[in-house]
Design a protein around this motif. Structure first.
Motif, PDB file in Angstrom:
ATOM      1  N   GLY A   1       0.813  -1.211   0.073  1.00  0.00           N
ATOM      2  CA  GLY A   1      -0.086   0.082   0.051  1.00  0.00           C
ATOM      3  C   GLY A   1       0.878   1.233   0.080  1.00  0.00           C
ATOM      4  N   ARG A   2       2.129   1.078  -0.095  1.00  0.00           N
ATOM      5  CA  ARG A   2       3.241   2.234  -0.203  1.00  0.00           C
ATOM      6  C   ARG A   2       4.361   1.682  -0.820  1.00  0.00           C
ATOM      7  NH1 ARG A   2       6.067   1.897   5.347  1.00  0.00           N
ATOM      8  NH2 ARG A   2       5.565  -0.378   6.021  1.00  0.00           N
ATOM      9  N   SER A   3       4.868   2.581  -1.609  1.00  0.00           N
ATOM     10  CA  SER A   3       6.196   2.239  -2.020  1.00  0.00           C
ATOM     11  C   SER A   3       7.113   3.054  -1.529  1.00  0.00           C
ATOM     12  CB  SER A   3       6.064   2.710  -3.678  1.00  0.00           C
ATOM     13  OG  SER A   3       5.789   1.648  -4.673  1.00  0.00           O
ATOM     14  N   VAL A   4       8.496   2.399  -1.325  1.00  0.00           N
ATOM     15  CA  VAL A   4       9.519   3.325  -0.950  1.00  0.00           C
ATOM     16  C   VAL A   4      10.486   3.510  -2.398  1.00  0.00           C
ATOM     17  CG1 VAL A   4      10.960   1.471  -0.431  1.00  0.00           C
ATOM     18  CG2 VAL A   4      11.425   3.399   0.588  1.00  0.00           C
ATOM     19  N   PHE A   5      10.862   4.906  -2.317  1.00  0.00           N
ATOM     20  CA  PHE A   5      11.847   5.078  -3.557  1.00  0.00           C
ATOM     21  C   PHE A   5      13.201   5.680  -2.738  1.00  0.00           C
ATOM     22  CE2 PHE A   5       7.603   6.071  -4.742  1.00  0.00           C
ATOM     23  CZ  PHE A   5       7.572   5.651  -5.950  1.00  0.00           C
TER      24      PHE A   5
END
Lengths: 239, 244
Positions: free
Chosen positions: B212-216
């Motif tokens: 539900g969240r992406s890390v960049f």
């Protein structure tokens, strides 16, 4: 752009969980000269996270075990192995030839010794530390600041903070922090933006990365406005 | 659950056994789990090394992008610890108790169906889409990370329980820069190590997954940032999948 990595040098203090990753990625990046400092031999309890070593290396000095792998990564790498514990008597002479010092140690005595030695030698210090599910990293400039003593002026009392040996550590956490240290060191060596003035805080359980700004502390015994350190302490204690 | 580790295991995994929420039961759960790592560049080999060290029971390595098809290959084999055989030999030396397998790229669906968690460490967007589709249809957790030169992005796809890679990344770039050599090797390594961490968490049910969240990650500045991503109700890949 800064100079090439081939002509640059770094020394990794501790070839454990942090140093396994930082030494590997520094070698892969093409740093020309790499020093490794560690007095320990490989123990089976290291292998859950110290991936530069292997099961057949158990009992061998860590610096030699690591050197075997790093030569495969980059056969042109100049490796200097110091099978010794860094202390007040040898720190300045061992660290002097290198452009950057990488703190991959697991104890406060070494961390504060490195911070003060880097001040006296005018060298940047890549800081990395892990605890259970957490890790942190920054790039310190003892003298111009900020440095470890701006953040924490004194080492905690021996025994007051549990070590990895007592508290445990999730295997890949030191790997990620060591990898980030290597990348930061390479950015410094090639004249790019670094973690100077900010500390990265990683929480593996939550998968969060926070950044906190760091400033030179005017009261810091190393970077401050008052009288500054003129030499190493006589004793950094044991942890 | 009765869990007995032998004396060798007690020593080897001591630093895990001390962790709150892990303990012998967690370690035993890792022994009984299986992971398929697809793609064995710097990213995939880093993931595999940390998974093997952590004591995952079965680990399969699969290379799907052959040399001719690759946009960029490693600068030289000497530097490359990542070819399947080399990786397998080193992993065996690192932890002889891990059962290592070499996956057959021709039967990717079959291999995916046999493992608890899949790690996507491939270089091309086309393969990421392929893995995403296959993991959704087999309802397998997929820990995805993509590296484009200095940039990395990671997301865990739990089928039926959050967005898939296709929901999160509308336009997946083909890679244009090497994923292996020089300083960028550490960017790929960071993403691979991060995947190993997220996989251990999923296998143990520990902490919060990266779903539900992406890390960049930007390797040029050392900065991480996160972005919430939601399931796309119109997603052609996962919209038919119901939660459990």
């Amino acid at each position: 752009m800064g100079r090439s990595l081939e002509r640059a040098s770094a020394v990794v203090v501790g070839v454990g969980g942090l140093g396994s990753a930082s030494s590997y990625y520094l070698a892969l990046a093409g740093v020309g000269r790499l020093g490794l400092i560690d007095a320990d031999v490989v123990d089976v309890s290291n292998l859950q996270r110290q991936v530069i070593h292997s099961t057949p290396d158990i009992g061998r000095p860590k610096v030699q075990s690591a050197a075997d792998k790093l030569k495969m990564v980059n056969p042109n790498l100049r490796l200097d192995l110091y099978e010794t514990r860094l202390d007040v008597s040898n720190a300045l002479s061992i660290l002097r030839p290198y452009d950057v010092i990488v703190d991959a140690s697991d104890n406060f005595a070494t961390r504060y010794l490195l911070n003060d030695a880097c001040y006296l030698l005018g060298k940047p210090l890549s800081y990395g530390a892990v605890f259970r599910f957490e890790g942190q990293t920054s790039l310190f400039f003892p003298g111009p600041g900020p440095c470890l003593r701006c953040l924490f002026p004194q080492a905690p009392a021996p025994g007051s903070v549990p070590t990895c040996r007592e508290a445990g550590v999730l295997g890949p956490v030191p790997g990620l922090i060591g990898c980030l240290q290597a990348l930061d060191v390479c950015r410094f060596l090639t004249g790019r933006d670094t973690l100077r003035g900010r500390i990265l805080l990683y929480d593996a359980r939550l998968a969060t990365w926070d950044e906190v700004g760091l400033q030179r502390d005017p009261r810091c015994p190393v970077c401050g406005d008052g009288p500054r350190l003129s030499g190493l302490q006589r004793d950094y204690g044991t942890f | 659950m009765e869990v007995e580790l032998d004396s060798g295991e007690l020593k080897r995994y001591n630093r895990h056994l001390l962790l709150p929420g892990f303990g012998a039961e967690g370690q035993f759960r890792l022994f009984r789990s299986s992971v398929l790592v697809v793609g064995l560049g710097q990213q995939g080999s880093a993931a595999a090394f940390y998974l093997a060290a952590a004591g995952v029971g079965r680990l399969a390595l699969m290379e799907v992008e052959d040399k001719d098809e690759d946009v960029v290959r490693f600068p030289s084999c000497r530097r490359d610890l990542a070819l399947v055989g080399t990786v397998r030999d080193r992993l065996r030396a690192l932890n002889p108790s891990v059962k290592l397998e070499v996956g057959q790229a021709g039967d990717m669906d079959g291999w995916i169906s046999k493992y608890d968690v899949i790690a996507s460490c491939v270089r091309s967007g086309r393969w990421r889409q392929e893995l995403n589709r296959s993991c959704i249809s087999h309802r397998k957790p997929l820990v995805m990370a993509a590296v484009w030169g200095w940039e990395g992005q990671a997301l865990t796809v739990l089928p039926g329980r959050g967005p898939c890679w296709n929901c999160a990344v509308r336009y997946d770039r083909e890679e244009t820069l090497a994923n292996a050599g020089g300083m960028m090797g550490a960017v790929a390594g960071a993403m691979g190590i991060l995947q190993a961490t997220e996989i251990v968490k999923i296998l143990l049910g520990l902490g919060k997954p990266l779903t539900g969240r992406s890390v960049f990650f930007d390797g040029l500045t050392g900065r991480f940032h996160q972005a919430v991503c939601e399931r796309d109700p119109e997603c052609p890949v996962c919209s038919g999948e119901e939660g459990e």
